[in-house]
Design a protein around this motif. Structure first.
Motif, PDB file in Angstrom:
ATOM      1  N   THR A 122       0.765  -0.034  -6.446  1.00 42.46           N
ATOM      2  CA  THR A 122       1.765  -1.089  -6.336  1.00 42.46           C
ATOM      3  C   THR A 122       2.603  -0.821  -5.089  1.00 42.46           C
ATOM      4  OG1 THR A 122       3.430   0.133  -7.587  1.00 42.46           O
ATOM      5  CG2 THR A 122       1.875  -1.218  -8.856  1.00 42.46           C
ATOM      6  N   ILE A 123       3.370  -1.803  -4.651  1.00 45.83           N
ATOM      7  CA  ILE A 123       4.181  -1.604  -3.456  1.00 45.83           C
ATOM      8  C   ILE A 123       5.260  -0.550  -3.714  1.00 45.83           C
ATOM      9  CG2 ILE A 123       5.839  -3.453  -3.941  1.00 45.83           C
ATOM     10  CD1 ILE A 123       4.370  -2.373  -0.502  1.00 45.83           C
ATOM     11  N   GLU A 124       5.725  -0.423  -4.963  1.00 45.93           N
ATOM     12  CA  GLU A 124       6.704   0.609  -5.299  1.00 45.93           C
ATOM     13  C   GLU A 124       6.087   1.992  -5.116  1.00 45.93           C
ATOM     14  OE1 GLU A 124       7.887  -3.154  -6.960  1.00 45.93           O
ATOM     15  OE2 GLU A 124       6.017  -2.022  -7.280  1.00 45.93           O
ATOM     16  N   GLN A 125       4.844   2.152  -5.527  1.00 47.17           N
ATOM     17  CA  GLN A 125       4.152   3.434  -5.347  1.00 47.17           C
ATOM     18  C   GLN A 125       3.890   3.707  -3.868  1.00 47.17           C
ATOM     19  OE1 GLN A 125       0.884   2.447  -8.033  1.00 47.17           O
ATOM     20  NE2 GLN A 125       1.482   4.119  -9.393  1.00 47.17           N
ATOM     21  N   VAL A 126       3.581   2.656  -3.103  1.00 47.59           N
ATOM     22  CA  VAL A 126       3.370   2.818  -1.661  1.00 47.59           C
ATOM     23  C   VAL A 126       4.628   3.363  -1.001  1.00 47.59           C
ATOM     24  CG1 VAL A 126       3.058   1.577   0.517  1.00 47.59           C
ATOM     25  CG2 VAL A 126       1.561   1.073  -1.423  1.00 47.59           C
ATOM     26  N   MET A 127       5.770   2.770  -1.305  1.00 47.22           N
ATOM     27  CA  MET A 127       7.020   3.204  -0.687  1.00 47.22           C
ATOM     28  C   MET A 127       7.351   4.636  -1.086  1.00 47.22           C
ATOM     29  SD  MET A 127       7.874   0.734   1.264  1.00 47.22           S
ATOM     30  CE  MET A 127       9.562   1.181   1.711  1.00 47.22           C
ATOM     31  N   GLU A 128       7.077   4.994  -2.329  1.00 43.76           N
ATOM     32  CA  GLU A 128       7.301   6.371  -2.764  1.00 43.76           C
ATOM     33  C   GLU A 128       6.383   7.334  -2.023  1.00 43.76           C
ATOM     34  OE1 GLU A 128       7.175   9.090  -6.855  1.00 43.76           O
ATOM     35  OE2 GLU A 128       6.509   7.003  -6.893  1.00 43.76           O
ATOM     36  N   SER A 129       5.134   6.909  -1.786  1.00 51.02           N
ATOM     37  CA  SER A 129       4.168   7.785  -1.129  1.00 51.02           C
ATOM     38  C   SER A 129       4.527   8.031   0.331  1.00 51.02           C
ATOM     39  CB  SER A 129       2.760   7.193  -1.218  1.00 51.02           C
ATOM     40  OG  SER A 129       2.603   6.074  -0.369  1.00 51.02           O
ATOM     41  N   LEU A 130       5.222   7.090   0.970  1.00 49.07           N
ATOM     42  CA  LEU A 130       5.585   7.280   2.368  1.00 49.07           C
ATOM     43  C   LEU A 130       6.432   8.538   2.551  1.00 49.07           C
ATOM     44  CD1 LEU A 130       6.361   3.602   3.467  1.00 49.07           C
ATOM     45  CD2 LEU A 130       4.483   5.048   4.266  1.00 49.07           C
ATOM     46  N   GLU A 131       7.448   8.696   1.704  1.00 40.65           N
ATOM     47  CA  GLU A 131       8.275   9.896   1.820  1.00 40.65           C
ATOM     48  C   GLU A 131       7.516  11.134   1.353  1.00 40.65           C
ATOM     49  OE1 GLU A 131      12.529  11.771   0.237  1.00 40.65           O
ATOM     50  OE2 GLU A 131      12.240   9.590   0.308  1.00 40.65           O
ATOM     51  N   ASN A 132       6.735  10.991   0.276  1.00 37.98           N
ATOM     52  CA  ASN A 132       5.998  12.147  -0.250  1.00 37.98           C
ATOM     53  C   ASN A 132       4.999  12.688   0.767  1.00 37.98           C
ATOM     54  OD1 ASN A 132       7.354  11.978  -2.674  1.00 37.98           O
ATOM     55  ND2 ASN A 132       5.735  10.818  -3.709  1.00 37.98           N
ATOM     56  N   GLU A 133       4.331  11.787   1.492  1.00 38.88           N
ATOM     57  CA  GLU A 133       3.248  12.194   2.382  1.00 38.88           C
ATOM     58  C   GLU A 133       3.689  12.378   3.831  1.00 38.88           C
ATOM     59  OE1 GLU A 133      -0.295   9.834   1.779  1.00 38.88           O
ATOM     60  OE2 GLU A 133       0.248   9.491  -0.319  1.00 38.88           O
ATOM     61  N   LEU A 134       4.719  11.646   4.271  1.00 41.95           N
ATOM     62  CA  LEU A 134       5.152  11.729   5.669  1.00 41.95           C
ATOM     63  C   LEU A 134       6.439  12.531   5.844  1.00 41.95           C
ATOM     64  CD1 LEU A 134       4.419   8.058   6.872  1.00 41.95           C
ATOM     65  CD2 LEU A 134       2.872  10.017   6.715  1.00 41.95           C
TER      66      LEU A 134
END
Length: 236
Positions: A122-134
């Protein structure tokens, strides 16, 4: 060297990508991934999504995976400068010209109608992954393209995990109403220049084999086909 790049999110998911090396025997890949798969099962993670050469497909299906689709990888050397496009401006999300919520909406619109079949988050998971991965400075890696002040696309250039100079686009997309007008190739060229700016000397891009529009962008920007990988998934 690591034979697989792995992104782990608690018990929610593992994302695994095979690192191709022609000098590594097939059996070694099977043994290493077999150990990784056993660890995934032991940790009771919800699902594992895998990118791996299709030559291993029968073995993967025997392990309980299902095939989602096939991706194609294109590459090119970043040995020249890539000119910007007249009338198109570029800004980082960290510049403050767009809120995180508006960026999330832009991201969602850019990925709408995509031919890519592997829609994991979901877009919420995408936004969370940005900080987690970058990392905490993730906003500095997110770029917004505008024409006459209107957002028309976005790009997230990064250096591939485990390398020092292989450039990837964590995401690249064009707003639906701006597709089919030549802007995709122009924004992609700007993205290649952004990759040069963070130290990339080569570019590797991937997309679903059904995404003919993105494949056309790769080819217009002199990228050449490097590899095909199957997308496989297993659920607990």
């Amino acid at each position: 060297m690591d034979l697989f790049n792995t992104i782990k999110k608690d018990r929610e998911y593992w994302l695994v990508d095979q690192v191709k090396d022609e000098s590594v025997p097939d059996q070694e890949y099977i043994e290493v991934f077999g150990s990784l798969l056993a660890e995934w099962r032991e940790n009771q993670v919800a699902y594992l999504s895998l990118l791996m050469d299709a030559t291993y497909e029968d073995w993967l299906l025997d392990q309980g995976f299902r095939k989602v689709s096939t991706i194609v990888e294109y590459t090119r050397e970043l040995d020249e400068s890539f000119a910007g496009e007249p009338g198109i401006s570029v800004e980082a999300l960290s510049d403050g010209g767009m809120s995180d919520s508006d960026f999330a909406e832009l991201y969602e619109q850019c990925r709408s109608g995509s031919a890519n079949k592997n829609k994991l988050f979901t877009i919420e998971q995408v936004m969370e992954s940005l900080e987690n991965e970058l990392g905490l400075e993730w906003r500095a890696s997110c770029f917004i393209f505008r024409k006459s002040g209107e957002p028309i696309g976005l790009s997230i250039p990064i250096i591939e995990q485990g390398t020092v100079d292989e450039g990837r686009l964590f995401y690249f997309g064009v707003m639906p109403e701006w597709r089919g007008k030549g802007y995709g190739a122009a924004l992609h060229r700007i993205s290649l220049q952004l990759l040069k700016g963070i130290g990339a000397t080569t570019y590797v891009g991937s997309t679903d084999e059904a995404n003919h529009r993105m494949i056309g962008i790769f080819m217009r920007n002199d990228c050449v086909l490097r590899n095909r990988k199957g997308i496989y998934r297993i659920d607990r």
